[in-house]
Structure formats: C-alpha cells, structure tokens
Motif scaffolding. Sequence first.
Motif, PDB file in Angstrom:
ATOM      1  N   GLU A   1      15.134  50.044-103.481  1.00  9.79           N
ATOM      2  CA  GLU A   1      15.152  50.036-104.772  1.00  9.79           C
ATOM      3  C   GLU A   1      16.163  49.195-105.276  1.00  9.79           C
ATOM      4  N   VAL A   2      17.467  49.485-104.590  1.00 10.48           N
ATOM      5  CA  VAL A   2      18.621  48.581-105.106  1.00 10.48           C
ATOM      6  C   VAL A   2      18.284  47.101-105.041  1.00 10.48           C
ATOM      7  N   TYR A   3      17.664  46.740-103.960  1.00  6.86           N
ATOM      8  CA  TYR A   3      17.644  45.298-103.339  1.00  6.86           C
ATOM      9  C   TYR A   3      16.417  44.724-104.333  1.00  6.86           C
ATOM     10  N   GLU A   4      15.325  45.689-104.793  1.00  3.75           N
ATOM     11  CA  GLU A   4      14.381  45.025-105.797  1.00  3.75           C
ATOM     12  C   GLU A   4      15.103  44.948-107.085  1.00  3.75           C
ATOM     13  N   VAL A   5      16.103  45.946-107.635  1.00  4.02           N
ATOM     14  CA  VAL A   5      16.570  45.481-108.851  1.00  4.02           C
ATOM     15  C   VAL A   5      17.147  44.261-108.918  1.00  4.02           C
ATOM     16  N   ALA A   6      18.143  44.054-107.963  1.00  4.56           N
ATOM     17  CA  ALA A   6      18.884  42.596-107.580  1.00  4.56           C
ATOM     18  C   ALA A   6      17.560  41.512-107.601  1.00  4.56           C
ATOM     19  N   GLU A   7      16.536  41.700-107.049  1.00  4.79           N
ATOM     20  CA  GLU A   7      15.621  40.456-107.201  1.00  4.79           C
ATOM     21  C   GLU A   7      15.232  40.298-108.617  1.00  4.79           C
ATOM     22  N   ALA A   8      14.965  41.488-109.378  1.00  2.00           N
ATOM     23  CA  ALA A   8      14.602  41.347-110.734  1.00  2.00           C
ATOM     24  C   ALA A   8      15.279  40.481-111.411  1.00  2.00           C
ATOM     25  N   ILE A   9      16.888  40.749-111.341  1.00  2.00           N
ATOM     26  CA  ILE A   9      17.807  40.177-112.055  1.00  2.00           C
ATOM     27  C   ILE A   9      17.851  38.797-111.642  1.00  2.00           C
ATOM     28  N   ASP A  10      17.728  38.393-110.272  1.00  3.71           N
ATOM     29  CA  ASP A  10      17.617  37.213-109.996  1.00  3.71           C
ATOM     30  C   ASP A  10      16.793  36.270-110.696  1.00  3.71           C
ATOM     31  N   LYS A  11      15.389  36.864-110.691  1.00  8.96           N
ATOM     32  CA  LYS A  11      14.139  36.365-111.428  1.00  8.96           C
ATOM     33  C   LYS A  11      14.343  36.241-112.898  1.00  8.96           C
ATOM     34  N   GLN A  12      15.424  37.039-113.685  1.00 10.62           N
ATOM     35  CA  GLN A  12      15.486  37.110-114.909  1.00 10.62           C
ATOM     36  C   GLN A  12      14.162  37.498-115.431  1.00 10.62           C
ATOM     37  N   ASP A  13      13.455  38.444-114.654  1.00 10.65           N
ATOM     38  CA  ASP A  13      12.291  39.074-115.161  1.00 10.65           C
ATOM     39  C   ASP A  13      12.581  40.504-115.826  1.00 10.65           C
ATOM     40  N   PHE A  14      12.638  40.500-116.985  1.00 13.08           N
ATOM     41  CA  PHE A  14      13.326  41.822-117.571  1.00 13.08           C
ATOM     42  C   PHE A  14      12.313  43.026-117.554  1.00 13.08           C
ATOM     43  N   SER A  15      11.208  42.477-117.757  1.00 12.77           N
ATOM     44  CA  SER A  15      10.057  43.574-117.861  1.00 12.77           C
ATOM     45  C   SER A  15      10.014  44.232-116.265  1.00 12.77           C
ATOM     46  N   LEU A  16       9.901  43.269-115.216  1.00 13.48           N
ATOM     47  CA  LEU A  16      10.285  43.929-113.856  1.00 13.48           C
ATOM     48  C   LEU A  16      11.698  44.634-113.604  1.00 13.48           C
ATOM     49  N   LEU A  17      12.618  44.510-114.286  1.00 18.24           N
ATOM     50  CA  LEU A  17      14.023  44.846-114.090  1.00 18.24           C
ATOM     51  C   LEU A  17      13.837  46.417-114.776  1.00 18.24           C
ATOM     52  N   LYS A  18      12.958  46.434-115.804  1.00 12.52           N
ATOM     53  CA  LYS A  18      12.929  47.801-116.570  1.00 12.52           C
ATOM     54  C   LYS A  18      12.202  48.841-115.582  1.00 12.52           C
ATOM     55  N   GLU A  19      11.145  48.269-115.366  1.00 12.31           N
ATOM     56  CA  GLU A  19      10.326  49.033-113.707  1.00 12.31           C
ATOM     57  C   GLU A  19      11.054  49.431-112.570  1.00 12.31           C
ATOM     58  N   GLU A  20      12.027  48.340-112.205  1.00  9.63           N
ATOM     59  CA  GLU A  20      12.935  48.702-110.904  1.00  9.63           C
ATOM     60  C   GLU A  20      13.832  49.592-111.209  1.00  9.63           C
ATOM     61  N   LEU A  21      14.476  49.473-112.413  1.00  7.28           N
ATOM     62  CA  LEU A  21      15.476  50.514-112.894  1.00  7.28           C
ATOM     63  C   LEU A  21      14.812  51.926-112.797  1.00  7.28           C
ATOM     64  N   GLY A  22      13.470  52.010-113.408  1.00  5.05           N
ATOM     65  CA  GLY A  22      13.061  53.314-113.211  1.00  5.05           C
ATOM     66  C   GLY A  22      12.862  53.964-111.769  1.00  5.05           C
ATOM     67  N   ASP A  23      12.511  52.735-110.934  1.00  5.15           N
ATOM     68  CA  ASP A  23      12.313  53.577-109.416  1.00  5.15           C
ATOM     69  C   ASP A  23      13.640  53.735-108.933  1.00  5.15           C
ATOM     70  N   LEU A  24      14.747  53.084-109.383  1.00  5.01           N
ATOM     71  CA  LEU A  24      15.992  53.583-108.697  1.00  5.01           C
ATOM     72  C   LEU A  24      16.365  54.779-109.535  1.00  5.01           C
ATOM     73  N   LEU A  25      16.234  55.078-110.741  1.00  3.61           N
ATOM     74  CA  LEU A  25      16.514  56.280-111.591  1.00  3.61           C
ATOM     75  C   LEU A  25      15.591  57.363-110.756  1.00  3.61           C
ATOM     76  N   LEU A  26      14.584  57.091-110.381  1.00  2.82           N
ATOM     77  CA  LEU A  26      13.777  58.245-109.825  1.00  2.82           C
ATOM     78  C   LEU A  26      14.519  58.642-108.521  1.00  2.82           C
ATOM     79  N   GLN A  27      15.188  57.828-107.708  1.00  2.22           N
ATOM     80  CA  GLN A  27      15.756  58.150-106.531  1.00  2.22           C
ATOM     81  C   GLN A  27      16.999  59.335-106.873  1.00  2.22           C
TER      82      GLN A  27
END
Length: 259
Positions: free
Chosen positions: A39-65
């Motif tokens: 999940e941490v790496y998926e957050v980094a990938e979303a930031i790298d893509k500047q995809d903030f909709s995806l970043l919101k989703e990935e941060l949610g997945d990380l928060l779940l952890q």
Amino acid sequence: MDNLYRLVNLMQLLRDPEGGCPWDNRQTFSSLIPYTLEEVYEVAEAIDKQDFSLLKEELGDLLLQIVFYAQMAREQDLFDLDDVAKSISDKLVRRHPKIFEEGVDSDKATWDDIKEAERQAKNEHQPNTLLDDIPGVLPQLLRAWKIQERTSTVGFDWQETRPVLLKIAEELGELEEALDAGEAQERLAEELGDLLFSAVNLGRHLNISAEEALRKSNEKFMRRFRHMEQQMALKGTSIAACSMEEMEEAWQAAKLPES
C-alpha cells in the motif's frame, strides 16, 4: 471524523470472531506486513502519476492497514487507535518546541538532537550502538541511506561530493578487477554491494533518494521497452525475433518522444 469512527467500527465487525470475515480474522501483525508495504508503494505511485483521485483511494487503503493493526492491538489490550494518534501528536509537539512551547528561542535543541535523545532513552537499559535501531526490514537502498545519515551525525562522512564520486570509481574498479580475476560469485556480490552503497551515498550528498531515483528509472525503462514492443508489433514482429542491432535502433527510437 465521523467516517474515521465508521472505519474503526467496520474493522471491529470484520474482526468479530463469530460474524466477521474469516480472512480478516486469520490475520496477524506479521501477516499484514506485505500488504502494508504494498500500500505504501501504491501511494508513491499515485503521487508520481499526479493522480489525486487515485491518491485518495490509496491513502484510504493505507489508513485501513493502520486501523487493522490498531484493532488487533486493542483485542490484545496493547493499545488502540486513539493511543496511536496520541503518540504521534505528543511526538510532534515534543519535536517542535519553538512552535508549541512559549519562550523557546532558536538555540533550543534541533529536530535531530531531540530524535537522538529519544533514541537514547528507548535504549537506556540496553547495550547499543549508533546503528542499533535502524530496521533491517527496510528496502536496502533506504537502509543504506539511513546508515550513512546516522554515521554522519558523528562526523563519519565526506564534507564534499567529489570524494564520493572518486569512491564510486574506486568501487567500480574493484568490481572490474574481481571480474577479470574470475572471482567467485560471493566476492562479486560483495563488490557490487559496495558499489551500490557508494551510489546511495552520492545520492545522499546530492539530496536525491536512491530508492526514488531507481523507482523512476525503472518506470522510464518499462515505458521505453513497452514502446519498443508496440513498434515491433506494428511491423508484425516481436522483440525476441530482432537482432541486437535492431533492438538498439528501436531503443534509441523509443527515447526520442521523451527528449
């Protein structure tokens, strides 16, 4: 905060021994580690893509952890999510005395000084060295950075970048010598490791994360290789069917759109 409380309650239901989810109930602190790292790496990938909709989703997945770990700890009477929040809040206040304490001047201990005092306090009853609390499970490029960063606090470091470049050249030379001498795989691995360690050190002196730099290089390589595959497919052939000369020509062509 209503949705955070909702998430905590959902996690409690999922972990219910009777009516909860079997998969969630099987998990332990250790079994969740691979998922957390992913999940941490998926957050980094979303930031790298500047995809903030995806970043919101990935941060949610990380928060779940985090909520998952806190729930398991709560079940064992270790701590809960509120304790986690209190711990980090207390740390932020402690490490920013100039902001949160009245009458503190600029001569107050720095962030690094405060961190070092905390580190020493944690290990006050244990024999320890400067490097004891650097986790072994970190990605090794990041671990190398932290090792070098820590030893630099006692002056074990070059003050300029040029000697680091010379060290890289020295390590590369030693690897070449080992190859020419037909050294065993173990020796070659050791020399390659020294070269990588020195490359991380160069990144640190340039304030460039070797981990992040390598991640971006991986992405660049994959993007170019996919372009090669697509161009070959348009010609009715494949990479595997090409000569080295054809591959080199296709590779140079793949670099052109980025130049």
